[in-house]
Design a protein around this motif. Sequence first.
Motif, PDB file in Angstrom:
ATOM      1  N   ILE A  20       0.827  -1.205   0.000  1.00 20.03           N
ATOM      2  CA  ILE A  20       0.000   0.000   0.000  1.00 20.03           C
ATOM      3  C   ILE A  20       0.863   1.258   0.000  1.00 20.03           C
ATOM      4  CG2 ILE A  20      -1.717   1.322   1.308  1.00 20.03           C
ATOM      5  CD1 ILE A  20      -2.856  -1.401   2.245  1.00 20.03           C
ATOM      6  N   VAL A  21       1.946   1.260   0.773  1.00 22.48           N
ATOM      7  CA  VAL A  21       2.870   2.396   0.760  1.00 22.48           C
ATOM      8  C   VAL A  21       3.366   2.629  -0.666  1.00 22.48           C
ATOM      9  CG1 VAL A  21       5.138   3.228   1.527  1.00 22.48           C
ATOM     10  CG2 VAL A  21       3.564   2.195   3.178  1.00 22.48           C
ATOM     11  N   ALA A  22       3.717   1.561  -1.352  1.00 25.26           N
ATOM     12  CA  ALA A  22       4.190   1.672  -2.736  1.00 25.26           C
ATOM     13  C   ALA A  22       3.104   2.253  -3.640  1.00 25.26           C
ATOM     14  CB  ALA A  22       4.628   0.304  -3.251  1.00 25.26           C
ATOM     15  N   GLN A  23       1.866   1.789  -3.477  1.00 21.64           N
ATOM     16  CA  GLN A  23       0.768   2.293  -4.306  1.00 21.64           C
ATOM     17  C   GLN A  23       0.510   3.769  -4.046  1.00 21.64           C
ATOM     18  OE1 GLN A  23      -2.369  -0.395  -3.183  1.00 21.64           O
ATOM     19  NE2 GLN A  23      -1.980  -1.756  -4.909  1.00 21.64           N
ATOM     20  N   VAL A  24       0.507   4.162  -2.793  1.00 24.15           N
ATOM     21  CA  VAL A  24       0.230   5.554  -2.440  1.00 24.15           C
ATOM     22  C   VAL A  24       1.309   6.487  -2.979  1.00 24.15           C
ATOM     23  CG1 VAL A  24       0.044   7.188  -0.525  1.00 24.15           C
ATOM     24  CG2 VAL A  24      -1.110   4.976  -0.384  1.00 24.15           C
ATOM     25  N   LEU A  25       2.559   6.093  -2.837  1.00 26.73           N
ATOM     26  CA  LEU A  25       3.668   6.941  -3.266  1.00 26.73           C
ATOM     27  C   LEU A  25       4.006   6.797  -4.748  1.00 26.73           C
ATOM     28  CD1 LEU A  25       6.049   6.558  -0.194  1.00 26.73           C
ATOM     29  CD2 LEU A  25       4.465   8.428  -0.702  1.00 26.73           C
ATOM     30  N   GLY A  26       3.419   5.791  -5.398  1.00 27.66           N
ATOM     31  CA  GLY A  26       3.697   5.584  -6.814  1.00 27.66           C
ATOM     32  C   GLY A  26       5.100   5.069  -7.060  1.00 27.66           C
ATOM     33  N   ILE A  27       5.566   4.204  -6.153  1.00 28.30           N
ATOM     34  CA  ILE A  27       6.911   3.646  -6.275  1.00 28.30           C
ATOM     35  C   ILE A  27       6.827   2.127  -6.340  1.00 28.30           C
ATOM     36  CG2 ILE A  27       8.021   5.585  -5.104  1.00 28.30           C
ATOM     37  CD1 ILE A  27       8.125   3.914  -2.545  1.00 28.30           C
ATOM     38  N   ALA A  28       7.928   1.503  -6.634  1.00 34.96           N
ATOM     39  CA  ALA A  28       7.983   0.040  -6.684  1.00 34.96           C
ATOM     40  C   ALA A  28       7.896  -0.530  -5.271  1.00 34.96           C
ATOM     41  CB  ALA A  28       9.285  -0.413  -7.340  1.00 34.96           C
ATOM     42  N   PRO A  29       7.319  -1.715  -5.111  1.00 35.92           N
ATOM     43  CA  PRO A  29       7.268  -2.342  -3.785  1.00 35.92           C
ATOM     44  C   PRO A  29       8.646  -2.490  -3.145  1.00 35.92           C
ATOM     45  CG  PRO A  29       5.788  -3.473  -5.281  1.00 35.92           C
ATOM     46  CD  PRO A  29       6.578  -2.483  -6.103  1.00 35.92           C
ATOM     47  N   SER A  30       9.659  -2.776  -3.931  1.00 36.25           N
ATOM     48  CA  SER A  30      11.007  -2.906  -3.368  1.00 36.25           C
ATOM     49  C   SER A  30      11.482  -1.578  -2.782  1.00 36.25           C
ATOM     50  CB  SER A  30      11.993  -3.402  -4.429  1.00 36.25           C
ATOM     51  OG  SER A  30      12.034  -2.508  -5.526  1.00 36.25           O
ATOM     52  N   SER A  31      11.115  -0.476  -3.414  1.00 37.92           N
ATOM     53  CA  SER A  31      11.472   0.845  -2.883  1.00 37.92           C
ATOM     54  C   SER A  31      10.720   1.129  -1.588  1.00 37.92           C
ATOM     55  CB  SER A  31      11.169   1.941  -3.904  1.00 37.92           C
ATOM     56  OG  SER A  31      11.967   1.773  -5.056  1.00 37.92           O
ATOM     57  N   ALA A  32       9.481   0.666  -1.493  1.00 38.30           N
ATOM     58  CA  ALA A  32       8.701   0.841  -0.272  1.00 38.30           C
ATOM     59  C   ALA A  32       9.337   0.062   0.874  1.00 38.30           C
ATOM     60  CB  ALA A  32       7.256   0.396  -0.485  1.00 38.30           C
ATOM     61  N   TYR A  33       9.788  -1.159   0.603  1.00 36.22           N
ATOM     62  CA  TYR A  33      10.478  -1.951   1.632  1.00 36.22           C
ATOM     63  C   TYR A  33      11.736  -1.235   2.108  1.00 36.22           C
ATOM     64  CZ  TYR A  33       7.545  -6.097   1.053  1.00 36.22           C
ATOM     65  OH  TYR A  33       6.497  -6.964   1.029  1.00 36.22           O
ATOM     66  N   GLU A  34      12.493  -0.669   1.193  1.00 32.99           N
ATOM     67  CA  GLU A  34      13.705   0.073   1.570  1.00 32.99           C
ATOM     68  C   GLU A  34      13.345   1.267   2.441  1.00 32.99           C
ATOM     69  OE1 GLU A  34      16.189   1.177  -1.728  1.00 32.99           O
ATOM     70  OE2 GLU A  34      16.058  -0.823  -2.595  1.00 32.99           O
ATOM     71  N   LEU A  35      12.313   1.997   2.046  1.00 34.75           N
ATOM     72  CA  LEU A  35      11.863   3.162   2.793  1.00 34.75           C
ATOM     73  C   LEU A  35      11.439   2.773   4.206  1.00 34.75           C
ATOM     74  CD1 LEU A  35      11.179   6.194   2.661  1.00 34.75           C
ATOM     75  CD2 LEU A  35       8.924   5.540   1.818  1.00 34.75           C
ATOM     76  N   MET A  36      10.754   1.644   4.319  1.00 35.45           N
ATOM     77  CA  MET A  36      10.263   1.190   5.624  1.00 35.45           C
ATOM     78  C   MET A  36      11.393   0.755   6.555  1.00 35.45           C
ATOM     79  SD  MET A  36       6.748  -0.682   4.407  1.00 35.45           S
ATOM     80  CE  MET A  36       6.178  -1.149   6.044  1.00 35.45           C
ATOM     81  N   HIS A  37      12.589   0.576   6.024  1.00 39.81           N
ATOM     82  CA  HIS A  37      13.741   0.227   6.851  1.00 39.81           C
ATOM     83  C   HIS A  37      14.573   1.445   7.242  1.00 39.81           C
ATOM     84  CE1 HIS A  37      12.881  -3.922   5.573  1.00 39.81           C
ATOM     85  NE2 HIS A  37      13.471  -4.232   6.707  1.00 39.81           N
ATOM     86  N   GLU A  38      14.181   2.626   6.759  1.00 43.35           N
ATOM     87  CA  GLU A  38      14.903   3.842   7.137  1.00 43.35           C
ATOM     88  C   GLU A  38      14.511   4.248   8.554  1.00 43.35           C
ATOM     89  OE1 GLU A  38      14.660   7.018   4.321  1.00 43.35           O
ATOM     90  OE2 GLU A  38      15.413   5.772   2.690  1.00 43.35           O
ATOM     91  N   SER A  39      15.452   4.797   9.289  1.00 45.55           N
ATOM     92  CA  SER A  39      15.230   5.106  10.707  1.00 45.55           C
ATOM     93  C   SER A  39      14.188   6.192  10.946  1.00 45.55           C
ATOM     94  CB  SER A  39      16.553   5.499  11.368  1.00 45.55           C
ATOM     95  OG  SER A  39      17.072   6.657  10.750  1.00 45.55           O
TER      96      SER A  39
END
Length: 69
Positions: A20-39
């Motif tokens: 859902i984060v990927a869909q909302v931001l218009g990014i790839a799911p892999s990019s959303a996973y990376e973002l979710m690991h940022e502090s």
Amino acid sequence: MKESVYKSYEELPLFLNARIVAQVLGIAPSSAYELMHESNFPVLKAGSRMVVPKEKFIQWVERNTGGDS
């Protein structure tokens, strides 16, 4: 860039997963996973699962875009 399927914050579920984060931001799911690991990203860990509270996500977007809406 992918177009978001969500047209307003009200349409979002209470907790967002990486898809859902990927869909909302218009990014790839892999990019959303990376973002979710940022502090500085507001993730709630429940066991091995990571979700983002809707209100914290909205605040993060506003902080990172300088927006107030």
